[in-house]
Scaffold this active site. Structure first.
Site, PDB file in Angstrom:
ATOM      1  CB  CYS A   1       2.397  -1.299   2.565  1.00  0.00           C
ATOM      2  SG  CYS A   1       1.275  -1.638   3.950  1.00  0.00           S
TER       3      CYS A   1
ATOM      4  CB  CYS B   1      -2.113   0.456   3.916  1.00  0.00           C
ATOM      5  SG  CYS B   1      -0.809   1.682   4.145  1.00  0.00           S
TER       6      CYS B   1
ATOM      7  CB  CYS C   1      -0.305   0.751   8.027  1.00  0.00           C
ATOM      8  SG  CYS C   1       0.003  -0.786   7.128  1.00  0.00           S
TER       9      CYS C   1
ATOM     10  CB  CYS D   1     -12.095   9.076  13.214  1.00  0.00           C
ATOM     11  SG  CYS D   1     -12.508  10.591  12.374  1.00  0.00           S
TER      12      CYS D   1
END
Length: 157
Positions: free
Chosen positions: A61, A58, A107, A137
């Site tokens: 984070c 991510c 996330c 995707c």
């Protein structure tokens, strides 16, 4: 109860920041996608060409979201993966909607929008997606690729 798309991208997640803090931390494209739920123009992410072993994290984070082993060429213009790691949260939608429109992915640590998952994996014979039945995707700008060989990370925008 708010729908998944309407639900806060901050409340209830482990990583908490204000929009002003996110804007300082992220690039404008990362902020638009991760925090506002935007979509990037297809074919623009440098992650489309990544073939090395490693992990896609991510951009907000650092949570590990996708393994390079699950990446495949979907021809859609967005990085695609046959399966996700545990820190990917999936919107709960009916199977018809997931097949046609996808289910939003976030996330699980910071609530950042990643893209959508579709149940059209059978359209991709010869790939892991054919086996899992799924195509994750993902907007490349939501990710940072960390190569296993220790070479520099690659931002997805």
């Amino acid at each position: 109860q708010a729908s998944f798309a309407e639900r806060s991208r901050s409340e209830g997640y482990k990583v908490q920041r204000t929009n002003a803090e996110w804007q300082k931390l992220l690039t404008p494209a990362e902020f638009r996608i991760l925090r506002m739920g935007g979509t990037e123009t297809p074919g623009t992410s440098p992650l489309l060409k990544v073939k090395k072993a490693g992990v896609f994290k991510c951009a907000g984070c650092g949570a590990e979201l996708f393994s390079s082993e699950e990446k495949f060429e979907s021809g859609t213009g967005w990085p695609s993966f046959a399966a996700a790691l545990p820190d990917v949260e999936v919107e709960d939608v009916n199977p018809v909607q997931q097949f046609l429109l996808g289910a939003e992915l976030r996330c699980n640590r910071c609530g950042g929008h990643l893209g959508d998952v579709f149940t059209d994996g059978l359209v991709f014979p010869g790939t892991r997606a054919f086996q899992t039945g799924k195509r994750h995707c993902i907007d490349g700008a939501a990710l940072i690729f960390e190569p296993k060989d220790g070479s520099p990370p690659v931002r997805g925008e």
